[in-house]
Scaffold this active site. Structure first.
Site, PDB file in Angstrom:
ATOM      1  CB  THR A 261      28.680 -11.669   8.683  1.00  0.00           C
ATOM      2  OG1 THR A 261      29.742 -11.219   9.537  1.00  0.00           O
ATOM      3  CG2 THR A 261      29.169 -12.869   7.876  1.00  0.00           C
TER       4      THR A 261
ATOM      5  CE  LYS B 237      33.085 -12.864  10.234  1.00  0.00           C
ATOM      6  NZ  LYS B 237      32.013 -11.940  10.669  1.00  0.00           N
TER       7      LYS B 237
ATOM      8  CE  LYS C 283      24.286 -14.214   9.372  1.00  0.00           C
ATOM      9  NZ  LYS C 283      25.234 -13.077   9.105  1.00  0.00           N
TER      10      LYS C 283
END
Length: 290
Positions: free
Chosen positions: A98, A173, A241
């Site tokens: 990711t 995502k 994050k």
């Protein structure tokens, strides 16, 4: 059967690489920043461990990766010992990290220069999804490369779809993480409200999970949230994050993310309580222990 390299054997990558060997039947070579973990994987699954990404990628039809962030990704792809240095023209790199859409486009462009296809393919489903081989994979890249890679990805995926050109997988995502963040905050408030009201939360979850409020998070995390158990699942550090990536991208495309911004700060407060590695459902801790 294909010759496959896998770079990054963390809680996600380790089982994903295992499925490539056991379920996919591929010839798998692995690399990990900590060599002992790569050697352990090779001993467990009967694959091969290499000392550098370049060595792991040499002769591979497909190189897959799952590392921590943009910089980690660049470190295993670029440079004299990076995977691109060992890949042959026509090979395909599939990244399950990711990361940002920017780094996906950057590596796609670099790959084009040397005849290597790059697909950004972040996953959803967490550690359990990786271990059980039922991840959801959202991809960005070229049609032809994706068509070749999809049967390989199928070894650990329940669902896999090409979302558009380079970067589209990472953008999808981001949508996923934005939705989860808002859902978890709402779930936290609902669970805390129910506990404060003196309800039997097992019964509450059983009833409302069958209706419009139902979700994967409710069914899998509702009970543990009420029990104050957070020592599992997707860590707060990782979520922060990911949300940082979302907020940065929103500045570029003009999307307003007021709730996401607020929840990101709530997660910062969880970190301040020592919950860096707690599951993301630990948002309820801020409400139940104010």
């Amino acid at each position: 059967m294909a010759k496959v390299a896998f770079l990054g054997l963390g809680v996600m990558g380790y089982p994903m690489a295992g499925h490539l060997k056991t379920k996919g039947g591929h010839d798998v070579t692995v690399y990990n920043r900590t060599p002992a973990k790569a050697e352990k994987w090779a001993a467990e699954f009967g694959g091969t461990a290499k000392a550098t990404p370049k060595e792991a990628a040499e002769g591979a039809d497909f190189v897959l990766s799952c590392v921590g962030n943009d910089d980690d990704l660049r470190s295993v792809v670029l440079g004299e010992q990076g995977a691109f240095a060992g890949m042959s023209s026509g090979a395909i790199f599939v990244d399950h990290t990711t990361a940002s859409a920017d780094v996906a486009r950057e590596l796609y462009a670099t790959g084009q220069e040397i005849g290597v296809s790059f697909i950004d393919a972040p996953v959803s489903g967490g550690q359990a999804g990786a271990e059980n081989g039922v991840l959801t994979v959202m991809c960005g890249g070229d049609d032809g490369a994706y068509a070749k890679a999809e049967p390989v990805i199928a070894a650990f995926a329940r669902s896999c779809k090409l979302m558009g050109g380079s970067g589209a997988g990472q953008l999808t995502k981001m949508v996923n993480q934005i939705c989860i963040a808002g859902l978890l905050q709402g779930l936290s408030e609902g669970m805390n409200f129910g506990m404060k009201a003196g309800l039997d939360m097992g019964k509450v979850i059983d009833v409302i999970s069958k209706g419009a409020a139902g979700s994967w998070q409710m069914e899998n995390r509702g009970g543990t949230m009420c029990d104050g158990k957070f020592d599992f699942g997707f860590a707060v550090d990782w979520m922060r994050k990911d949300l940082g990536i979302c907020l940065s991208e929103a500045k570029n495309n003009g999307a307003r993310l007021p709730v996401t911004s607020l929840i990101d700060q709530f997660y910062a407060q969880v970190q301040g309580r020592g919950g860096n590695r707690w599951d993301t459902s630990s948002l309820v801790h801020l409400l139940a222990n104010d």
